[in-house]
Write a protein that holds these residues in place. Sequence first.
Motif, PDB file in Angstrom:
ATOM      1  N   VAL A1123       2.834   3.410 -12.256  1.00  0.00           N
ATOM      2  CA  VAL A1123       3.920   2.580 -11.710  1.00  0.00           C
ATOM      3  C   VAL A1123       5.138   2.659 -12.625  1.00  0.00           C
ATOM      4  CG1 VAL A1123       4.587   0.189 -11.243  1.00  0.00           C
ATOM      5  CG2 VAL A1123       2.379   1.036 -10.461  1.00  0.00           C
ATOM      6  N   THR A1124       4.862   2.578 -13.938  1.00  0.00           N
ATOM      7  CA  THR A1124       5.967   2.659 -14.911  1.00  0.00           C
ATOM      8  C   THR A1124       6.755   3.957 -14.729  1.00  0.00           C
ATOM      9  OG1 THR A1124       4.599   1.439 -16.473  1.00  0.00           O
ATOM     10  CG2 THR A1124       6.554   2.537 -17.361  1.00  0.00           C
ATOM     11  N   LYS A1125       5.984   5.000 -14.431  1.00  0.00           N
ATOM     12  CA  LYS A1125       6.638   6.307 -14.306  1.00  0.00           C
ATOM     13  C   LYS A1125       7.246   6.536 -12.932  1.00  0.00           C
ATOM     14  CE  LYS A1125       4.042   8.407 -17.948  1.00  0.00           C
ATOM     15  NZ  LYS A1125       2.676   8.731 -18.359  1.00  0.00           N
ATOM     16  N   GLY A1126       7.156   5.578 -12.067  1.00  0.00           N
ATOM     17  CA  GLY A1126       7.908   5.681 -10.829  1.00  0.00           C
ATOM     18  C   GLY A1126       7.082   5.767  -9.567  1.00  0.00           C
ATOM     19  N   MET A1127       5.776   5.739  -9.672  1.00  0.00           N
ATOM     20  CA  MET A1127       5.007   5.808  -8.422  1.00  0.00           C
ATOM     21  C   MET A1127       5.168   4.492  -7.672  1.00  0.00           C
ATOM     22  SD  MET A1127       1.535   7.826  -9.383  1.00  0.00           S
ATOM     23  CE  MET A1127       0.975   7.986  -7.711  1.00  0.00           C
ATOM     24  N   PRO A1128       5.274   4.585  -6.375  1.00  0.00           N
ATOM     25  CA  PRO A1128       5.551   3.357  -5.628  1.00  0.00           C
ATOM     26  C   PRO A1128       4.375   2.389  -5.653  1.00  0.00           C
ATOM     27  CG  PRO A1128       5.186   5.193  -4.136  1.00  0.00           C
ATOM     28  CD  PRO A1128       5.163   5.756  -5.507  1.00  0.00           C
ATOM     29  N   ILE A1129       4.755   1.147  -5.509  1.00  0.00           N
ATOM     30  CA  ILE A1129       3.727   0.109  -5.478  1.00  0.00           C
ATOM     31  C   ILE A1129       3.217  -0.077  -4.050  1.00  0.00           C
ATOM     32  CG2 ILE A1129       3.287  -2.358  -5.824  1.00  0.00           C
ATOM     33  CD1 ILE A1129       5.232  -2.274  -8.172  1.00  0.00           C
ATOM     34  N   VAL A1130       4.189  -0.151  -3.109  1.00  0.00           N
ATOM     35  CA  VAL A1130       3.806  -0.292  -1.709  1.00  0.00           C
ATOM     36  C   VAL A1130       4.521   0.786  -0.897  1.00  0.00           C
ATOM     37  CG1 VAL A1130       3.244  -2.733  -1.670  1.00  0.00           C
ATOM     38  CG2 VAL A1130       5.606  -2.028  -1.361  1.00  0.00           C
ATOM     39  N   PRO A1131       3.904   1.186   0.211  1.00  0.00           N
ATOM     40  CA  PRO A1131       4.591   2.133   1.079  1.00  0.00           C
ATOM     41  C   PRO A1131       5.823   1.486   1.713  1.00  0.00           C
ATOM     42  CG  PRO A1131       2.243   1.974   1.587  1.00  0.00           C
ATOM     43  CD  PRO A1131       2.545   0.871   0.670  1.00  0.00           C
ATOM     44  N   ASP A1132       6.741   2.277   2.070  1.00  0.00           N
ATOM     45  CA  ASP A1132       7.976   1.777   2.687  1.00  0.00           C
ATOM     46  C   ASP A1132       7.692   0.961   3.934  1.00  0.00           C
ATOM     47  OD1 ASP A1132       9.913   2.480   0.980  1.00  0.00           O
ATOM     48  OD2 ASP A1132      10.436   4.334   1.961  1.00  0.00           O
ATOM     49  N   SER A1133       6.735   1.481   4.697  1.00  0.00           N
ATOM     50  CA  SER A1133       6.477   0.834   6.000  1.00  0.00           C
ATOM     51  C   SER A1133       6.050  -0.625   5.795  1.00  0.00           C
ATOM     52  CB  SER A1133       5.387   1.599   6.744  1.00  0.00           C
ATOM     53  OG  SER A1133       4.216   1.696   5.921  1.00  0.00           O
ATOM     54  N   ILE A1134       5.203  -0.797   4.864  1.00  0.00           N
ATOM     55  CA  ILE A1134       4.748  -2.178   4.605  1.00  0.00           C
ATOM     56  C   ILE A1134       5.883  -2.993   4.024  1.00  0.00           C
ATOM     57  CG2 ILE A1134       3.181  -3.601   3.216  1.00  0.00           C
ATOM     58  CD1 ILE A1134       1.147  -1.320   3.422  1.00  0.00           C
ATOM     59  N   TYR A1135       6.603  -2.380   3.100  1.00  0.00           N
ATOM     60  CA  TYR A1135       7.703  -3.101   2.426  1.00  0.00           C
ATOM     61  C   TYR A1135       8.726  -3.565   3.445  1.00  0.00           C
ATOM     62  CZ  TYR A1135      11.549  -3.945  -0.809  1.00  0.00           C
ATOM     63  OH  TYR A1135      12.580  -4.515  -1.495  1.00  0.00           O
TER      64      TYR A1135
END
Lengths: 1141, 374
Positions: A1123-1135
């Motif tokens: 996550v720190t390195k930039g991987m998303p936490i939630v998919p866009d669709s859910i967000y």
Amino acid sequence: MWKQVLYDLFSWGILIYSLSLLASYIFIGVYSIGETRKYLRKSSFTDYNLLASSSYSPSISILAPAYNEGANIIENVRSLLSIHYNQLELIVINDGSKDDSMEKLIKAYDLEAVDYLYNVSIPAREIKAIYKSRNIVYKKLIVIDKVNGGKADALNTGINLASNQYLVCIDVDCILEQDALLKLIKPFIEETDKRVIATGGVVRIANSCIIQNGRLLDVNLPKHFLPRVQTLEYIRAFLLGRMAWSRLNGLLLISGAFGAFDREIVIKSGGYNPKTVGEDMELVVRMRRYMEEHDLPYKVAYIPDPLCWTEAPASYKILGRQRNRWTRGTIETLKIHHILFFNPRYGLLGMLSYPYWFFFEFLAPLIEFIGMVGFIFFAFIGIVNWSFFFALLGFVLTFGWLYSIFAILMEVLTFNQYKKKGEVAKLVLTAMLEPFFFHPFVVWSAVRGNIDLLRNKHSWGEMTKQGFKVQPGAAVEKITTASRLRNGLFQYLPVATGWLLMLVLLRVTDFIYNGTIHQYPGQPAYIFLLSMLNDLAFFVKASILLGLMHMLLSLINKRLAAGVTISISIIITLISVALMQYFSLSFVPLGADLFGYSMNDIKQTVGASGGINIATIVALLTVILGLLAIFKWVSPRLQRPAKWIQLCTAAIAITWIVIGFTSPNKFTIRDEYAGNLSRNKLNYFVAASYDHFFPANIETAGLLAGKTKTFNYVDEAKYPLLHVDSTADVLSPFFNKDTSPPDIVIMMVEGLGRAFTNDNAYLGSFTPFLDSLSRQSLYWENFLSNGGRTFAVLPTLLGSLPFGASGFNEFGEKMPAHLSLMSILKTNGYRTSFYYGGDADFDNMALFLQKQKIDAINDIKSFPADYPKLPEHNGFSWGYGDKELFRHFLSNMDAETDQRPSLQVVLTVATHSPFLVNAQEHYLGEFEQRMNTLKFTDLQKEEHRKYDHQYASILYADDAIKSFINNYRSKPRFKNTIFIITGDHRMPEIPMSTKIDRYHVPLIIYSPLLIRPAAFESISSHSDIAPTLLAYLKNNFNLRAPSTVSWVGMGIDTAHYFRNIHATALKQTKNNLIDFIMGDYHLSDEALFKMMKNMDEEPQTDPAMKASLQAAFSQFKQKNDQVTKGMPIVPDSIYRNYYPR
Amino acid sequence: MPFANEPGVHIYKSNNFSKLFQLFLPGHKIFLLNNITHISTRFLYGAIVFFSFLTVILVSGILITVLRKKIMFDKRSMIVRQLEDWIMEVVLENASDNQSFFLPAAVSLVLKSQLAKRVLLRKLMELKKSLSGVSGDNIQKVYSQLNLQEISLKRLESKYWHVKARGLQELAVMHQDAYHEKVFELTNNKDTMVRMEAQISIVRLKGYSGLQFFDTLSYPLSEWHQLNLLSLLGHLPLSNEDGILSWLKSFNLSVVQFSLKLIGEQHAVEFHDEVINCLGHPEIIVRREAILCLGQMPSQEAATALKAHYLVEPDKNLQMIVIQILRKTGSHLDLPFLHILQNGEDLDIKLVADRSVLYLQKINGNRQIPVTAT
């Protein structure tokens, strides 16, 4: 928590009792040595014959009551007359013998009736005649012929006639040693500073001894086991027990077979009590009590010398009667003199002797019996810790053997009566066998003695001896306890059968009634059969309990048992009828929700449904009369059931038991109505009520120490944290459901650590209001913050978010897209706001909150100008104190017109360095007072005063919360508000005790919506709060929330007992991620600790466990890094779907 | 604002626990308690082992004791068998004052062992207590001849009170006057039993002159002790009148009591007046003994004194004793007094008076009075 308290009280109580008992035995064993040794040494150069011939020897009256002693009385009296003693009279009291004892005496000793002057100092039954011998050789002999009145009455008659200074009370069939009388009397004239009021000697077992003409010629160890084991028992009791008590001057008992008493004190005490079967013990206690009450120095002495030989019971039947009588005698004496119990007025008698007899002579067999029964029951239901049981059994057995062997050694060292070859070895072997073949019987006899006493049994029972007959007998017991229990069972069977018939009738009626007024279920035959099985299962469970109760009551009284059982059956049936009626009206079985209603609510509900009307009354009366009619019809037919009926009953019972315990819960029915119809309503109500009052500990397969729940990750490669939301709605059972979503107020109290709040706070609790509030709330005593500083609290509590590199907020503008409790609630129409007394820009809090699309941030900039700030320290003030913060909150609340539900987050600041609050002096004074309330020692106070400002600030914060909650209570929205109170982390400025202490905070969920308070010892953390709240809101208010989430936490654990089902990382500081907990273990900076119930920790060296935690921690760190390195936490669709627009 | 100076972790609570208490904490190496069963199975197994070990020790102790007692019993029996013939010869011999007894070689051989000497000493003591005259003297002579007093004297040096007491008894029973000073030293021993035995021994050795310890006696004599002294002095005529007179005035009540007993035992009528004076003693114990003593010296004077005392005696028990003693001291002349008491209200007094009247009437005229059961 209270169950644990009860269990602890019980188990510690038994432990303390057992240890006290063992300690007292050890003390008695050791303490008796000195007294016995002293006596033996003194005796070695004492010339007892001086007493026999001196005219200055004390005068003695020997009292020998006799009942039906015709077989041996002549020889026994002759042996007593042959005692060489100067001033002696022998008074034989014939207590209304039915045999030819009197005739034999008159003939043998040439007796004639005489006129005899005496005073009736003690009331006794009528004397028929008094006899003296015409022969001057027998001038010492007086024979009294009286109406039968029992041993005590006979002795009292003897006391009235006795004219000498000391009384020697003896059983006429006892064989005395040559110098027994001399040894017994000597203690009376040895003391100079106190009066000896009674003396006793050792009574030995005469079975198998050679006795001729009333003299003991040869001593032999009894041949048979039962008298032999009693020999051992007597050695223990007399040589150890009584000598120790004599040394302490606490002896309560002189053997009724042979004892000497000061006549004056006996008369002043009132003589023997004819109303008790333990008249020997009762007299001694009464004499002692007399001396204590008159403040007269005295002693009750004991001689370890074998002075008297008597026959012991040789059969279990007679032994049982004897022990039964001894138990009743003991209890009667304890009851009569209950005033002595721990009464310092009576010195050692009241403070030691009486309590010892009460706890260790009276209670011991009962406790042992309960333990045995309990063990059998626990073994039956499979919860015995067998390794502990066998270890404990071994401990008890070896201690018992050791004690017996010690007694045998004492016997060998002192009087060494059993000198013949092999006798001592036999005695040792007997000691080994005693715990198995004798002791349980003695315990059982004592229990029966208790039962008989409750049944008001006062008789001696027939004490048949081989060649001897002793004492008046009342009703002879012919019916054994086993046969009583069996009769009780047979009496219960018809009652149970009648009840079953009624239940069947009710089921049929219920089925038809509901089918008629509503509808019959699909597959009616199947549902009906299932209903019957449910009813049978309930009947079996209830029947076993009821049957056991009936059998036990029948030991006391058959009618009582029948009456109670029938009454309970009627009551149960009536309740069942009422519950069936409830179902027919509401379509759901009544469960624990009943307890959520007040009495008025219930009355209103019942009234609204038609209430108690004529039809209902008629129905109830029909049920009662029907039951009684069934009982009446069935009972005679099943009073003495034929063998085939017994067999059938047994077979059916076994079948029912099997069905009953393999509950038909396995049969699932999709149709709710059919399912509810088939339930046994009373069983459902009882089970639901039980769960309500004693919530079941959640047992989920695999949740053992070291094993935790894991996420079902959706696509770890792309979204490292994304998983299916399986968070359980654990809050619903605790809340009443309102129609509208509740307001939520989350209060994060700066530095509020468990170390100084609530029960068992190791620094003492300085939050009296929060303590009391927690008792009305859901309270987690072992909650953890995910961060050791404030930086972590908002992201973890509101968002269950990972830490990133230096805390989630440090992402700043580059904060990855995420959802949180706040944003999801905002999407669902909640109004959200944040209150803080300081600057919300601190730690990027404002930024984070803005990312949640918060409606209002009320920080230092929003406060009215007239609000006082916190005192400055070196020119700096944090801002506004907690009281001002809450005041601002309430003021805004009053002004708020928006009726939407709200989520309001409050973060306090006063309990933060430099710990300066307004009214500082007042709170410092409160601090001092609190320490007094907590009963701190001077040392503790001194320690605490080092942090007086910190504690004062805590008290201030508590006061502020108190004021806030109390004010909030008057607001209309209070009723539908949930308050969540926790600490952001534990205050580090007061030294911590363990590595986990910095994270250890309380969690309090308080709400008027709560059905009941509850306390939980299980571990959860801030990151579990958001998932849990959302699950609750989703379940109850159809909240829109994603089904795949990225929560770090998996939901709050509501196990009441201590456990940890989470694998949780804890960030100590912004730059230190070194703590990880999993199961009962805590990994802190590569050191492994085991967490205990109170969050204490012990270092561990378990490489395997450490490796396991390190691996899990690494897994978390990996995801965090991703996550720190930039991987998303939630998919866009859910967000996009759940983020507020 | 950053938080500077992260405080370290302090082990705050460890000072509060003693090392012993830590044994009971879960997780400790020894781990005596756990939090479910409170006591761990390890502790129980340890206790089982310990108890079993102790049991084995005690069983061994039993075996050793039984064996030892049997061996000692056999040895003693054998010694007695070897010596008894010779002892009987000694006892029955008509020896002159300075005669030594012949010691057969076999007996000499046996008596080489200390055990045999102690067994012999015990046997001699038993015999001496029941024998007197020439036989008793012979036993004393054998005792001296065989230097058995060495054993008795060694016993006096023992630190055990019962051994000392036995030594004293032996010296006294064997009339070892030469050692009376050693005996007298122990009359002030701190141990009660040694003191008592020394006092009895010195009286046995010195008769009345042995009672000099009365002069400084500061603690009471038990009735048992008095009984022992009386048995030694009862048959010896009172020789020390001054002594008796001073003892009757002693501050030690038990000395007064004993003196009265002694007077009574001796029927020493010369002290009649002093005994009557004791009726007015402030202590019950003395008055009681004075009443009983007068019963041993029956006279009309005694009866008169007792009747007079009855009227002023506050203690009911003593009044009853007075009435009982009137049976011994009284005569038909005292019947009117007793009749008055018979008509009193106190049942106990009435009963005793009835019995005394009956007794006096019997010895004076054989008239019976009907039973009065009240």
